[in-house]
Write an enzyme that holds these catalytic residues in place. Structure first.
Site, PDB file in Angstrom:
ATOM      1  N   ASP A   1       0.811  -1.211   0.000  1.00  0.00           N
ATOM      2  CA  ASP A   1       0.000   0.000   0.000  1.00  0.00           C
ATOM      3  C   ASP A   1       0.849   1.268   0.000  1.00  0.00           C
ATOM      4  OD1 ASP A   1      -2.344  -1.398  -0.080  1.00  0.00           O
ATOM      5  OD2 ASP A   1      -2.761  -1.264   2.063  1.00  0.00           O
ATOM      6  N   GLY A   2       2.033   1.214   0.638  1.00  0.00           N
ATOM      7  CA  GLY A   2       2.906   2.381   0.647  1.00  0.00           C
ATOM      8  C   GLY A   2       3.362   2.775  -0.743  1.00  0.00           C
TER       9      GLY A   2
ATOM     10  N   ASP B   1      -3.251  11.712  22.161  1.00  0.00           N
ATOM     11  CA  ASP B   1      -2.043  11.431  21.384  1.00  0.00           C
ATOM     12  C   ASP B   1      -2.170  11.962  19.967  1.00  0.00           C
ATOM     13  OD1 ASP B   1      -0.885  10.211  23.516  1.00  0.00           O
ATOM     14  OD2 ASP B   1      -1.152   8.159  22.799  1.00  0.00           O
TER      15      ASP B   1
ATOM     16  N   ALA C   1      -7.164   1.423   7.355  1.00  0.00           N
ATOM     17  CA  ALA C   1      -5.733   1.623   7.597  1.00  0.00           C
ATOM     18  C   ALA C   1      -5.524   2.139   9.024  1.00  0.00           C
ATOM     19  CB  ALA C   1      -5.163   2.579   6.544  1.00  0.00           C
TER      20      ALA C   1
ATOM     21  N   PHE D   1      -8.636   2.389  11.292  1.00  0.00           N
ATOM     22  CA  PHE D   1      -9.085   1.075  11.750  1.00  0.00           C
ATOM     23  C   PHE D   1      -8.269   0.616  12.949  1.00  0.00           C
ATOM     24  CE2 PHE D   1      -8.570  -3.561  11.571  1.00  0.00           C
ATOM     25  CZ  PHE D   1      -9.892  -3.983  11.645  1.00  0.00           C
TER      26      PHE D   1
END
Length: 307
Positions: free
Chosen positions: A80-81, A184, A196, A199
């Site tokens: 995916d990257g 955060d 991604a 999720f």
């Protein structure tokens, strides 16, 4: 190169041997079909060095020999990257992207390594469908001035810059404040990105056919800090508050970044420029979820007749 030629861009992770081997195979198949394989300059030498007898002159170089506007399609070899990198390369142009998964999950990919030859054959035969995925327009403002502007296919994430200090933010929907809290970070995601980072942070899975934007707080210290889903025409904003000196950082698809000082405001809307994905199969998204996440479906006997 002539703009009438069938220019097919090959994007690969040439630092990996399996991706490099796949690139050599794809380039050879494109040449055999009489089309023009297009690569980026920094990948051309590595591909030619791995393919005995392949002259570099037979490969067109993107931006030098071929414009992105003249590409017919992009074949991406990787995870995916790598697909996100390809989407960045052809942003704003019409060429659809076909992903062949050489990574782990490869949720954006359409084909697997074992089906590579058939995938290229389908590309040459123009035997594929094109699906448009919504993207996000992302702006960073200080007061009323836009100081940074970018986009995202998966998600735009505001994260704390230092490990030891919580980020204080206020979130806003359609120009109205919703809640403020320490956290955060906050993930703003498209349906594509819902499987991604969002999720992993506990956000909902959104089917690609649903036009929506989701916001998922990360480890928020607040009573009301649940994921929310809004319509595609809504505007979401995250402001880094000046209560502390904590700073943040904006990441878009894990590729484009900008530092956020106290007072910075990140505004996210739907972008008018979608990403176009080439599809070889019309399988339901449910089946893709089951396959990619290895979900247990044993015992299913099919829908009841009344369904």
């Amino acid at each position: 190169m002539s703009s009438e030629a069938r220019n097919i861009l090959v994007v690969s992770h040439t630092g990996r041997s399996d991706s490099l081997e796949a690139a050599v195979q794809v380039v050879a198949q494109i040449l055999e079909a009489g089309a023009v394989p297009v690569v980026q300059r920094d990948e051309r030498d590595e591909i030619c060095a791995s393919a005995s007898g392949l002259a570099s002159e037979r490969l067109a170089v993107l931006h030098e020999d071929v414009s992105p506007a003249d590409l017919e399609l992009v074949i991406v070899l990787g995870g995916d990257g790598t697909i996100l990198r390809a989407a960045e390369i052809v942003r704003g142009f019409s060429a659809p992207i076909l992903g062949v998964n050489l990574g782990h999950v490869g949720f954006l990919a359409e084909s697997e390594r074992d089906d590579l030859a058939d995938a290229v054959h389908r590309v040459i035969a123009r035997d594929y469908l094109v699906e448009e995925r919504m993207t996000l327009s992302v702006r960073v403002k200080r007061d009323s001035e836009v100081v940074f502007e970018t986009w995202a296919l998966n998600e735009a994430t505001v994260e704390k810059a230092s490990r030891e200090r919580m980020l204080e933010v206020v979130i806003e929907v359609d120009g109205r404040p919703l809640s403020s809290f320490g956290c955060d970070g906050v993930v703003v995601s498209t349906p594509t990105g819902s499987t991604a980072y969002a999720f992993s942070a506990g956000g909902p899975v959104i089917w690609p056919s649903v036009e929506a934007i989701t916001m998922v707080p990360l480890s928020a210290h607040a009573l009301f800090a649940r994921p929310i889903v809004v319509g595609p025409d809504s505007s979401l904003a995250i402001e880094v508050l000046k209560r502390t000196d904590a700073t943040g950082v904006l990441w878009c698809d894990g590729r484009r970044t900008h530092n956020l000082e106290p007072g910075a405001r990140v505004v996210v809307r739907r972008s008018s420029v979608p990403v176009r994905l080439a599809r070889l199969h019309e399988s339901p998204f449910t089946d893709r979820l089951v396959q990619k996440f290895h979900l247990p479906v044993s015992g299913w006997r099919g829908p009841a007749p009344r369904d």
